[in-house]
Design a protein around this motif. Structure first.
Motif, PDB file in Angstrom:
ATOM      1  N   VAL A   1       0.894  -1.107  -0.044  1.00  0.00           N
ATOM      2  CA  VAL A   1      -0.025   0.049  -0.061  1.00  0.00           C
ATOM      3  C   VAL A   1       1.006   1.108   0.107  1.00  0.00           C
ATOM      4  O   VAL A   1       2.130   1.035   0.026  1.00  0.00           O
ATOM      5  N   LEU A   2       0.245   2.419   0.096  1.00  0.00           N
ATOM      6  CA  LEU A   2       0.861   3.542   0.275  1.00  0.00           C
ATOM      7  C   LEU A   2       0.097   4.186   1.507  1.00  0.00           C
ATOM      8  O   LEU A   2      -0.923   4.223   1.887  1.00  0.00           O
ATOM      9  N   VAL A   3       1.149   4.681   2.204  1.00  0.00           N
ATOM     10  CA  VAL A   3       0.828   5.435   3.707  1.00  0.00           C
ATOM     11  C   VAL A   3       1.415   6.853   3.747  1.00  0.00           C
ATOM     12  O   VAL A   3       2.547   7.230   3.096  1.00  0.00           O
ATOM     13  N   ARG A   4       0.827   7.566   4.811  1.00  0.00           N
ATOM     14  CA  ARG A   4       1.527   8.848   4.933  1.00  0.00           C
ATOM     15  C   ARG A   4       0.942   9.266   6.238  1.00  0.00           C
ATOM     16  O   ARG A   4      -0.309   8.650   6.968  1.00  0.00           O
ATOM     17  N   ASP A   5       1.447  10.072   7.044  1.00  0.00           N
ATOM     18  CA  ASP A   5       1.085  10.503   8.511  1.00  0.00           C
ATOM     19  C   ASP A   5       0.353  11.674   8.204  1.00  0.00           C
ATOM     20  O   ASP A   5       0.630  12.593   7.552  1.00  0.00           O
ATOM     21  N   GLY A   6      -1.000  11.317   8.834  1.00  0.00           N
ATOM     22  CA  GLY A   6      -1.946  12.783   8.663  1.00  0.00           C
ATOM     23  C   GLY A   6      -1.603  13.770   9.580  1.00  0.00           C
ATOM     24  O   GLY A   6      -0.698  13.939  10.261  1.00  0.00           O
ATOM     25  N   ALA A   7      -2.444  14.802   9.281  1.00  0.00           N
ATOM     26  CA  ALA A   7      -2.364  16.347   9.787  1.00  0.00           C
ATOM     27  C   ALA A   7      -2.441  15.933  11.619  1.00  0.00           C
ATOM     28  O   ALA A   7      -1.995  16.751  12.160  1.00  0.00           O
ATOM     29  N   ASN A   8      -3.575  14.881  11.675  1.00  0.00           N
ATOM     30  CA  ASN A   8      -3.801  14.708  13.217  1.00  0.00           C
ATOM     31  C   ASN A   8      -3.109  13.574  13.737  1.00  0.00           C
ATOM     32  O   ASN A   8      -3.218  13.319  14.951  1.00  0.00           O
ATOM     33  N   GLY A   9      -2.028  13.130  13.165  1.00  0.00           N
ATOM     34  CA  GLY A   9      -1.076  12.250  13.981  1.00  0.00           C
ATOM     35  C   GLY A   9      -1.284  10.798  13.115  1.00  0.00           C
ATOM     36  O   GLY A   9      -0.525   9.877  13.603  1.00  0.00           O
ATOM     37  N   ASP A  10      -2.371  10.514  12.924  1.00  0.00           N
ATOM     38  CA  ASP A  10      -2.928   8.927  12.575  1.00  0.00           C
ATOM     39  C   ASP A  10      -2.242   8.761  11.271  1.00  0.00           C
ATOM     40  O   ASP A  10      -1.735   9.823  10.527  1.00  0.00           O
ATOM     41  N   VAL A  11      -2.137   7.679  10.831  1.00  0.00           N
ATOM     42  CA  VAL A  11      -1.435   6.978   9.804  1.00  0.00           C
ATOM     43  C   VAL A  11      -2.565   6.709   8.708  1.00  0.00           C
ATOM     44  O   VAL A  11      -3.557   6.245   8.892  1.00  0.00           O
ATOM     45  N   GLU A  12      -2.628   7.429   7.689  1.00  0.00           N
ATOM     46  CA  GLU A  12      -3.607   7.340   6.359  1.00  0.00           C
ATOM     47  C   GLU A  12      -2.871   6.210   5.638  1.00  0.00           C
ATOM     48  O   GLU A  12      -1.768   6.449   5.188  1.00  0.00           O
ATOM     49  N   VAL A  13      -3.892   5.329   5.146  1.00  0.00           N
ATOM     50  CA  VAL A  13      -3.564   4.073   4.174  1.00  0.00           C
ATOM     51  C   VAL A  13      -4.214   4.326   3.013  1.00  0.00           C
ATOM     52  O   VAL A  13      -5.409   4.248   3.148  1.00  0.00           O
ATOM     53  N   PHE A  14      -3.297   4.479   1.766  1.00  0.00           N
ATOM     54  CA  PHE A  14      -4.181   4.649   0.593  1.00  0.00           C
ATOM     55  C   PHE A  14      -3.993   3.133  -0.328  1.00  0.00           C
ATOM     56  O   PHE A  14      -3.060   2.452   0.073  1.00  0.00           O
ATOM     57  N   THR A  15      -4.651   2.857  -1.444  1.00  0.00           N
ATOM     58  CA  THR A  15      -4.390   1.945  -2.311  1.00  0.00           C
ATOM     59  C   THR A  15      -2.914   2.102  -2.916  1.00  0.00           C
ATOM     60  O   THR A  15      -2.565   3.202  -2.993  1.00  0.00           O
ATOM     61  N   ALA A  16      -2.276   1.012  -3.407  1.00  0.00           N
ATOM     62  CA  ALA A  16      -1.137   1.242  -4.007  1.00  0.00           C
ATOM     63  C   ALA A  16      -1.106   2.008  -5.337  1.00  0.00           C
ATOM     64  O   ALA A  16       0.093   2.528  -5.955  1.00  0.00           O
ATOM     65  N   ASP A  17      -2.203   2.296  -5.926  1.00  0.00           N
ATOM     66  CA  ASP A  17      -2.082   3.281  -7.254  1.00  0.00           C
ATOM     67  C   ASP A  17      -2.531   4.346  -7.008  1.00  0.00           C
ATOM     68  O   ASP A  17      -2.851   5.087  -7.845  1.00  0.00           O
ATOM     69  N   ASP A  18      -2.948   4.746  -5.613  1.00  0.00           N
ATOM     70  CA  ASP A  18      -3.529   6.262  -5.354  1.00  0.00           C
ATOM     71  C   ASP A  18      -2.081   7.103  -5.143  1.00  0.00           C
ATOM     72  O   ASP A  18      -1.990   7.338  -3.813  1.00  0.00           O
ATOM     73  N   VAL A  19      -1.614   7.296  -6.077  1.00  0.00           N
ATOM     74  CA  VAL A  19      -0.214   8.253  -5.862  1.00  0.00           C
ATOM     75  C   VAL A  19      -0.482   9.486  -5.435  1.00  0.00           C
ATOM     76  O   VAL A  19       0.371  10.374  -5.386  1.00  0.00           O
ATOM     77  N   ALA A  20      -1.629   9.905  -6.059  1.00  0.00           N
ATOM     78  CA  ALA A  20      -2.124  11.285  -5.892  1.00  0.00           C
ATOM     79  C   ALA A  20      -2.521  11.567  -4.313  1.00  0.00           C
ATOM     80  O   ALA A  20      -2.863  12.588  -3.989  1.00  0.00           O
ATOM     81  N   ALA A  21      -2.667  10.326  -3.665  1.00  0.00           N
ATOM     82  CA  ALA A  21      -3.265  10.584  -2.223  1.00  0.00           C
ATOM     83  C   ALA A  21      -4.730  11.262  -2.176  1.00  0.00           C
ATOM     84  O   ALA A  21      -4.987  11.903  -1.434  1.00  0.00           O
ATOM     85  N   LEU A  22      -5.761  10.567  -3.252  1.00  0.00           N
ATOM     86  CA  LEU A  22      -6.756  11.329  -3.257  1.00  0.00           C
ATOM     87  C   LEU A  22      -8.098  10.681  -2.170  1.00  0.00           C
ATOM     88  O   LEU A  22      -8.800  11.461  -1.873  1.00  0.00           O
TER      89      LEU A  22
END
Length: 610
Positions: free
Chosen positions: A237-258
């Motif tokens: 998958v793809l992940v990033r740290d959200g603005a509130n501190g939680d980890v947001e998980v995206f599908t592997a093809d959502d490279v724009a983090a939509l």
């Protein structure tokens, strides 16, 4: 085979090839769409907040008091009403027990044409149905997640650390259950029937809340232990740290983090090597880390931007309430691997190039063999990745929740812009105001005292309107809290002289030298100052409400913002500091006499007000 996800959009942080289990499938396309469609409807509550739980508990307690007083329902059964509402958000599995029990209780103690009882039937049944919808969606989500893994499993890396999940909830549950049980025993001996029933009901509710926390901790601990005890399904998958501190998980093809699929609170384990440090060094390190986190929080609030998108591998099947281990690329770029060949477009400069011999950063680990299936081979041994384990259950995001999060981020950005504008306004004319070199003082104003007055009136209305012994339980708790907090809220004072800053308090005056000042921050309605010397103790803080839009519209500057701007200017520019010392009277005195006076007035009100 290559393990890099193709990124036609913006580049992501690359996960080392050695950290990806052999044959790990990519979670994208139809697989992810099936999982997203399995989410419960938008009217089924999934994400809970403390305020929501508190509101449901208050409504449920009111209904439970009514059943105990008007229908003579035993307190232990009436306590199921608030617990049933709390479990709707916190532990939907429990409604399979509380739903039938409450239905029988309402049928036994209510009449055929009893309208309140019929309304209670509908509410109990509705909550029960919501819980069944949520658990059905949970099972379907888990099924599709396991199916997306295509049978590929792997053992979690050793860097996940020891099992820590659930310890706090278990301890909290034991404490609440013990306190509730003791309160039931004490309240059972009260003389007034109404007070006795309501107090015993509140005690049983506390016991139930403790059992809820205990069950939640045990269940989370068992699920987390299951990930470590056997190979778990894995997904890329793809992940990033959200603005509130939680980890947001995206599908592997959502490279724009939509569109984030779900969020989870995750924590990285650090091996504590500080046992040999003395107490003072340890406290200083903690205070410096706290200051660093405060500055990061302030920067995050101003930027209102999430972290960079990173490649990751999920260990465990993601579903509502599940537990995960996340292996991801580090946020900070260290080896230039952030850009894959072919990702650069014409006119774009290469990004992320650093010295290859730079030391390994804290919190990043070499790829262990446990991250791969046996026999799958190993990595280069010098590649880095981050291992995090979930510290709260997985929470799916519906389309409506995504829209609300986007709106909240925009509102946070607007609020940060307003605060930045007011901060700049507070800095205007600082040199002229501070050029005299005189001793400066800042103290609580009408806004601080108005907050204290509102708190006192609220406590009086809540406690003094009760009769009998029931008023003394919350009365003593609120009175003790007020004695500790209200004097400093209403009479705080900061004095700046050539030797530093002086703060009055309950026990006396505290001092920070200019060279020892570590934190000066006004964030929202909080003013915070701290010293890098451990003996200063906890940071000095003050709180007051503020409305940024009104401040900017009418050209106002919040008193805390002006105070922080002036102290910061003197801290950074010694020429603006006062040149004279202050006497003891100017520094303020201990506030405990004011606390004693408030306590005596409150005790008199509890005893004398009918």
């Amino acid at each position: 085979m290559t393990t890099n996800i193709e990124s036609p959009g913006r580049p992501t942080r690359r996960l080392p090839e050695s950290a990806v289990p052999e044959g790990c499938p990519v979670w994208s396309g139809e697989k992810a769409l099936l999982w997203a469609r399995a989410q419960p409807p938008v009217w089924v509550p999934v994400r809970m907040r403390s305020l929501h739980l508190l509101a449901l508990a208050m409504v449920g307690l009111t209904a439970g008091f009514w059943l105990a007083n008007s229908r003579d329902v035993p307190s232990v059964l009436a306590a199921l009403v608030p617990l049933h509402l709390v479990w709707t958000l916190a532990r939907p599995e429990a409604l399979r027990v509380s739903g039938p029990v409450l239905t029988l209780v309402l049928a036994w103690y209510g009449g055929t044409h009893d309208l309140p009882i019929l309304v209670g039937f509908l509410l109990v049944t509705a909550a029960w149905a919501l819980a069944e919808f949520r658990m059905s969606a949970r099972r379907t989500q888990r099924m599709w997640a396991v199916s997306a893994a295509e049978g590929v499993t792997a053992v979690v890396p050793e860097g996940v650390g020891p099992l820590r999940r659930g310890r706090f909830l278990i301890a909290l549950g034991l404490v609440l259950a013990a306190l509730g049980g003791a309160f039931v025993l004490v309240a059972s001996g009260w003389d007034a029937p109404t007070d006795r029933r309501e107090a015993v009901l509140a005690g049983w509710f506390t016991v139930g809340w403790g059992v809820t926390a205990l069950a939640s901790g045990r269940l989370a601990r068992r699920r987390a232990a299951g990930l470590r005890g056997a190979p778990a399904p894995v997904l890329r998958v793809l992940v990033r740290d959200g603005a509130n501190g939680d980890v947001e998980v995206f599908t592997a093809d959502d490279v724009a983090a939509l569109r984030p699929m779900f969020t989870v609170t995750a924590e990285e384990w650090y091996d504590d090597d500080d046992d040999e440090e003395d107490e003072e060094a340890r406290l200083l390190k903690e205070k410096e880390m706290e200051a660093l986190l405060d500055s990061l929080d302030a920067d995050a609030e101003e930027a209102a931007q999430p972290g960079p998108l990173r490649e990751a591998v999920l260990y465990g099947a993601p579903y509502d309430g599940g537990e995960l281990v996340i292996v991801s690329a580090p946020e900070d770029v260290r080896d230039g691997a952030d850009e894959a060949p072919g990702d650069e477009t014409e006119g774009d400069e290469p990004q992320g190039e650093t010295e290859g011999d730079e030391a390994q950063g804290e919190g990043e680990r070499e790829a262990p063999e446990g991250a791969r299936e046996p026999g799958s081979g190993g990595g280069s041994g010098d590649e880095e990745f981050v291992v995090e384990s979930s510290m709260a259950p997985v929470r799916a995001l519906s389309e409506r929740a995504v829209r609300l999060r986007i709106a909240a981020e925009k509102a946070r950005a607007r609020r940060a812009a307003v605060y930045a504008d007011r901060r700049a306004a507070a800095a205007d004319g600082l040199t002229e105001r501070l050029a005299s070199g005189a001793v400066r003082r800042w103290r609580a104003g009408w806004l601080d005292r108005a907050v204290c007055l509102v708190v006192v009136l609220w406590a009086a209305l809540m406690v003094l309107t009760e009769v009998g012994g029931w008023r003394y339980v919350p009365g003593v708790l609120l009175g003790f809290t007020g004695v500790l907090l209200l004097p400093r809220m209403a009479a705080w004072r900061i004095t700046a002289d050539r030797d530093g800053l002086w703060f009055n308090g309950l026990r006396g005056v505290r001092h920070i030298e200019w060279d020892h000042l570590m934190t000066v921050r006004c964030e929202g309605g909080e003013l915070k100052l701290d010293s890098r010397r451990p003996r200063f103790g906890s940071a000095w803080t003050a709180h007051a409400p503020r409305w940024g839009r009104l401040e900017r519209r009418f050209g106002l500057v919040h008193p805390y913002e002006r105070t922080a701007a002036e102290i910061t200017a003197m801290w950074q520019n010694p020429a603006l500091r006062p040149t004279a010392p202050s006497d003891e009277r100017a520094r303020g005195r201990a506030l405990w006499p004011l606390g004693v006076a408030l306590g005596l007035v409150w005790v008199a009100a509890l005893v004398l007000v009918p």
